[in-house]
Design a protein around this motif. Structure first.
Motif: not given
Ligand SMILES: [Zn+2]
Length: 247
Positions: A139-154
């Motif tokens: 399961a992803l954990d926010e905030p995502l410290d990844l290239p693009g700083r993706p923000v998950p939207v359920p």
């Protein structure tokens, strides 16, 4: 396979039946989805096409765990060992502890339509009937410290844990199968929902569109179909009008 650069470091890769997205920041890459089992080679080739290699992938994000979105990703993740993250409600599906996918019987009911039949034959060639699991999915954990700083939207409905990803710096919305711009089974182009028989819960999927509408983006990168320029609000309005029987 074609690679379209839609913003700095953001590449929409279009396989023969499904898309994935590469987000590059310096040397590091976030992969979002990864095609059918038969797309595994194309997934690696797409990394080469943007000047990167499998070892540069720091994580993969999954919109949902259907075979056309994780089939090509699973072997690469197993070999390279990068984490595969998805919405908390999608993890069991990715591990194949549950299955929420239209099966051959669902497709057969619609196979009188020539486009559906042609797509089904192609999908089987790409490995649609192979059993695919991503046992390492977490399961992803926010905030995502990844290239693009993706923000998950359920965006539940297509599957229980379907998750779109906003790339705020690029102004791009990776919408997965919550909102597409085409599919081999239809001649329609532009923002639309997939045929209801693909959805685990079509009514919930219709409601989930509204989670996308307020997002700040100027380009839509769907799971199927070409990139579409416009705001999510505009795209959602078009998709809803089609649901209501418009063209
Ligand atoms: Zn799909």
């Amino acid at each position: 396979m074609t690679v379209e650069t839609v913003a700095a470091g953001v590449h929409l890769v279009r396989g023969s039946a499904v898309n994935w997205v590469l987000v590059v920041d310096g040397q590091a890459v976030t992969v979002i989805d990864g095609g059918y089992p038969g797309d595994a080679g194309a997934l690696e080739a797409s990394l080469t096409a943007v000047g990167r290699e499998p070892g540069d992938v720091v994580a993969a994000l999954v919109t949902h765990a259907h075979v056309d979105h994780v089939g090509g990703l699973a072997p690469l993740a197993a070999r390279v060992g990068f984490p595969v993250l998805t919405g908390p409600a999608e993890v069991r599906h990715a591990r194949r502890e549950v299955v929420e996918q239209a099966g051959p019987a669902d497709v057969a009911r619609h196979a009188c339509r020539p486009r559906v039949l042609a797509w089904a034959v192609h999908a089987v060639r790409l490995g649609a009937l192979r059993s695919v699991a991503v046992p390492s999915a977490t399961a992803l954990d926010e905030p995502l410290d990844l290239p693009g700083r993706p923000v998950p939207v359920p965006t539940p409905g297509h599957t229980s844990g379907h998750t779109a990803y906003l790339l705020p710096d690029a102004g791009a919305l990776v919408s997965g199968d919550a909102l597409v711009t085409g599919h081999p089974t239809t001649a329609r182009t532009g923002p639309q929902r997939l045929a209801a028989f693909f959805d685990h819960d079509p009514a919930r999927a219709a409601v989930a569109l509204d989670a996308l509408a307020p997002l700040d983006a100027g380009v839509l990168l769907p799971g199927h179909g070409p990139a579409w320029r416009g705001t999510p609000e505009q795209a959602v309005a078009i998709a809803h009008s089609r649901d209501a029987g418009g063209t």
